[in-house]
Enzyme design. Structure first.
Site, PDB file in Angstrom:
ATOM      1  N   GLY A  87       0.818  -1.203   0.000  1.00 17.25           N
ATOM      2  CA  GLY A  87       0.000   0.000   0.000  1.00 17.25           C
ATOM      3  C   GLY A  87       0.852   1.253   0.000  1.00 17.25           C
ATOM      4  O   GLY A  87       0.711   2.127  -0.834  1.00 17.25           O
ATOM      5  N   ASN A 123       9.102  -7.727  17.293  1.00 15.61           N
ATOM      6  CA  ASN A 123       9.526  -8.901  16.528  1.00 15.61           C
ATOM      7  C   ASN A 123      10.740  -8.501  15.706  1.00 15.61           C
ATOM      8  O   ASN A 123      10.644  -7.699  14.782  1.00 15.61           O
ATOM      9  CB  ASN A 123       8.389  -9.374  15.608  1.00 15.61           C
ATOM     10  CG  ASN A 123       8.739 -10.649  14.851  1.00 15.61           C
ATOM     11  OD1 ASN A 123       9.789 -10.761  14.231  1.00 15.61           O
ATOM     12  ND2 ASN A 123       7.839 -11.626  14.906  1.00 15.61           N
ATOM     13  N   GLU A 168       8.329   3.816   8.659  1.00 13.00           N
ATOM     14  CA  GLU A 168       8.762   5.004   7.940  1.00 13.00           C
ATOM     15  C   GLU A 168      10.203   5.382   8.242  1.00 13.00           C
ATOM     16  O   GLU A 168      10.976   5.728   7.352  1.00 13.00           O
ATOM     17  CB  GLU A 168       7.839   6.178   8.277  1.00 13.00           C
ATOM     18  CG  GLU A 168       6.769   6.432   7.254  1.00 13.00           C
ATOM     19  CD  GLU A 168       5.404   5.876   7.659  1.00 13.00           C
ATOM     20  OE1 GLU A 168       4.437   6.106   6.929  1.00 13.00           O
ATOM     21  OE2 GLU A 168       5.315   5.207   8.698  1.00 13.00           O
TER      22      GLU A 168
END
Length: 743
Positions: free
Chosen positions: A244, A636, A710
């Protein structure tokens, strides 16, 4: 380590088997009965009007069901002008098929519906549309003196802070100073999965919409607002997304088209955009940046000025935080930041990975490299001398900031201490080697979110939240959080997302999903844990009688007393003995504004890059990258590392390849395909080291996590550009840096 110690480890993606086996369903893969297909027709002109749509000859084709345009949009499509909750900019949002006016090239002007996709595509190719063309303007260079301050911003936009000190006087009086302009053209998201909407008709204006989106509730609000549907009659589902990068934050016109046709035809409909049409749904805006820096004799910044001008459409004020980062990233008492828009005959830009920051970061970070050389300092030493201990934009301390450690650990891993300062001083035959570095900063945000948790008598836990998943690892980290909170193995936990029938969650964007949805999942599991404790205390001779919740823990399928682990109950036995089939709880997670208001919340990184430039051909190859990231607690390590690897790929792409070329004569993007819109392939990728610098931060959110999607991209583009200068001695300020700019 117990089998329920999950957070901070690197388990494989729980959704991985579904993806590699082809059983993960994307928006265009739901096989619903009686499906009709739509194909969109786009305008070949950039500005003007549609005079007439010649639908009759197309409607005469057997199997063609309808042609929709502004000439026959039914009355049911009324247009909601209140789009503030749709991550929309200020202004009047684009309304497909609403008007004959053309405001950008490739604007959708018609939808052809047919029994098969092939027939819809063929019929669309035959559809004749008459246009009245007007003079257009798509060149930002013509708007240099016509910039204006945006009137209404979108969610997340903050106007630049007012000037501090006297930046002009300080710059004028300084001995060492630089002034330069930095540019990049438009860039398009180009996710692999095309935008597709499958609308299942359930009768009586009730629909289920399978859509490619980063926010199912966003799409639901849009469709109920436009078509007057109730939420109960408009379910939106998006369980998987093939990329996306921000393109799915706003509802795209494919979902409008599909829903319009389904409601009119009263049957199920699918509309898929082509790769070429994917260039008509928004982009990172073409931007011009102007930077002035000056230093004191000791190498500290005396003045910092950063101004940006970027494009927007005629109908919306699309805004980004381009220059704000510069005012917080370095210590400087004399700062002036400016930001303006220029209207062009293009579609509205939209958020694209690290929106604003990915644009502003190369501007300030390349300028900092130039200023370091002007001051006679190593670029890393220059940044240490101008390290900001406090966010001067808002005059607040950082909740946590380990950027100094990122610099040190990244430099040590890279071997920066062996770097000669002089450009063109590292050579292997005809290959010039260069080393460059840069840093980055991104917001650490938490948005309101809800989640529910349900445990059944067989010891299995189901957790729900209507969040999005575009490949970042949301399924996995939420499973880890839930499993660790209630002391279960990962295999006993199922996390489901992407459905408006689930508890409400924010858009997946801004790198806030882990903090927002993760906190909601933790809270829901804790609320469930409290219910389980009360259930255990009702048992005869309960080993946990009178225990408070903070005195117990869940480990290996047991609920036990922390100070005496032998006083425990097995969860499965507890539920079965109590005679209940399941226990469930729901919770809301809100940012703690009272705790956060006194701090500036951000993640940081430092990037070191090595390039080799062919002196004869001007070709550039990136050979090594070290990216050191401080983003709070890492949930993670495997999925987090993957996020940073992806960020490095994108930063390299922005530095050397990625640009959408506009033919201003036609106002049309000419490389709107995968063949000519260049992005890196495996052969282009260097060796990448990812380092995580640990941060303890109980202010940002209860989990102590910050966004990583980001920030991992930031610094990469500038580090590569700075390495190219170190290799060649030639400073290129116009991205992407292709060989013609080096020869």
């Amino acid at each position: 380590m117990s089998q329920t110690d999950h957070i901070g480890k690197g388990p494989n993606r729980v959704d991985g088997p579904l993806k590699v086996s082809g059983t993960a369903h994307y928006a265009g893969e739901f096989n619903v009965p009686n499906l009709a297909y739509g194909y969109v027709v786009n305008s070949p002109i950039a500005k003007g009007k549609v005079v007439q749509v010649h639908a009759d000859e197309v409607l005469a084709l057997p199997g063609v069901l309808a042609v929709y345009s502004h000439e026959n949009v039914p009355h049911l499509a009324w247009f909601d002008r209140s789009y503030k909750d749709l991550l929309a900019p200020g202004g009047s949002p684009f309304r497909p098929l609403h008007s004959p006016d053309i405001t950008f090239n490739q604007q959708p002007v018609a939808l052809v519906m047919a029994e098969t996709f092939e027939l819809a595509r063929y019929a669309a190719a035959l559809l004749r549309v008459d246009y009245e063309q007007e003079k257009h303007e798509t060149n930002l260079e013509t708007k240099r003196t016509e910039g204006y301050l945006p009137g209404g911003g979108k969610l997340g936009y903050a106007p630049p802070p007012p000037p501090r000190g006297n930046p002009e006087k300080a710059w004028k009086n300084a001995d060492q100073k630089i002034e330069a302009e930095y540019t990049h053209g438009a860039q398009h998201h180009n996710p692999m999965e095309l935008f597709t909407s499958t609308v299942e008709w359930l009768g009586k204006d009730k629909i289920t919409v399978y859509d490619k989106t980063q926010g199912v509730f966003n799409v639901q609000r849009y469709l109920t607002g436009v078509f007057g549907l109730s939420k109960d009659n408009c379910r939106v589902v998006s369980q998987f997304m093939g990329g996306g990068f921000g393109s799915g934050l706003r509802p795209q016109y494919s979902v409008f088209m599909a829903t319009l046709a389904a409601l009119e035809l009263k049957r199920s409909v699918r509309v898929t955009l082509t790769r070429q049409q994917m260039f008509s749904i928004g982009h990172r805006p073409n931007t011009l940046q102007f930077v002035k820096l000056a230093t004191n004799p000791d190498g500290s910044l005396a003045s910092l000025q950063h101004h940006a001008l970027h494009e927007t459409s005629l109908f919306e004020d699309y805004t980004e935080n381009v220059v704000n980062w510069s005012g917080m990233q370095y210590q400087c008492d004399n700062v002036k930041l400016g930001y303006q828009l220029a209207q062009l005959d293009v579609y509205s830009p939209q958020d694209m990975r690290a929106p604003g920051a990915a644009t502003g970061n190369p501007g300030i970070e390349i300028a900092m490299d130039e200023m370091a050389y002007a001051a006679g300092l190593d670029p890393l030493e220059f940044r240490f001398r101008n390290y900001a201990e406090r966010d001067q934009n808002v005059d607040k301390p950082f909740s946590s900031k380990k950027l100094r450690e990122c610099y040190r650990e990244g430099a040590a891993k890279f071997g920066w201490d062996k770097r000669p300062l002089e450009p063109r001083s590292m050579r292997e035959g005809h290959l010039l080697t260069g080393w460059g570095m840069a840093g980055g900063v991104w917001d650490a945000m938490q948005m309101p979110s809800r989640a529910s948790a349900r445990i059944t008598a067989d010891g299995r836990l189901l957790v729900l939240s209507g969040a999005g998943e575009n490949g970042a690892g949301t399924y996995t980290i939420m499973t880890q959080i839930a499993a660790e909170t209630l002391g279960l193995p990962l295999e006993a936990v199922t996390f489901e997302l992407g459905d408006t029938d689930q508890p409400q969650a924010p858009l997946q964007g801004g790198s806030w999903t882990a903090a927002s949805v993760g906190t909601a999942v933790k809270n829901a599991c804790d609320a469930l844990g409290e219910k389980l404790l009360k259930l255990a205390q009702k048992q005869k001779d309960s080993p946990l009688k009178d225990a408070d919740y903070d005195e117990v823990e869940f480990v290996n399928g047991q609920l036990r007393l922390r100070r005496d682990p032998d006083r425990a109950v097995v969860l499965r036995d507890l539920l079965q003995a109590s005679g209940v089939t399941q226990v469930e709880a729901e919770s809301t997670a809100l940012p703690n504004m009272l705790k956060q208001n006194g701090y500036s919340l951000h993640s940081h990184n430092a990037v070191f890059a090595e390039v080799q430039v062919d002196e004869d051909l001007g070709t550039v190859r990136v050979t090594r990258v070290v990216n050191a990231v401080a983003a709070g607690r890492i949930l993670n390590r495997k999925t987090a590392r993957s996020q940073v690897l992806g960020g490095v790929v994108w930063g390299l792409s922005m530095a050397l390849m990625e640009e959408t070329i506009m033919d201003h004569k036609f106002g049309r993007y000419v490389n709107h395909n995968y063949a000519e819109y260049h992005i890196p392939v495996n052969a282009d990728m260097p060796h990448i080291d990812v380092l995580f610098v640990h941060e303890d931060d109980d202010i940002v959110n209860p989990l102590g996590v910050k966004g990583i999607g980001e920030v991992g991209m930031l610094g990469v583009t500038a580090a590569i550009a700075n390495a190219i200068f170190h290799a060649t001695g030639k400073r290129v300020r116009d991205l992407p840096i292709m060989l013609d700019k080096l020869l």
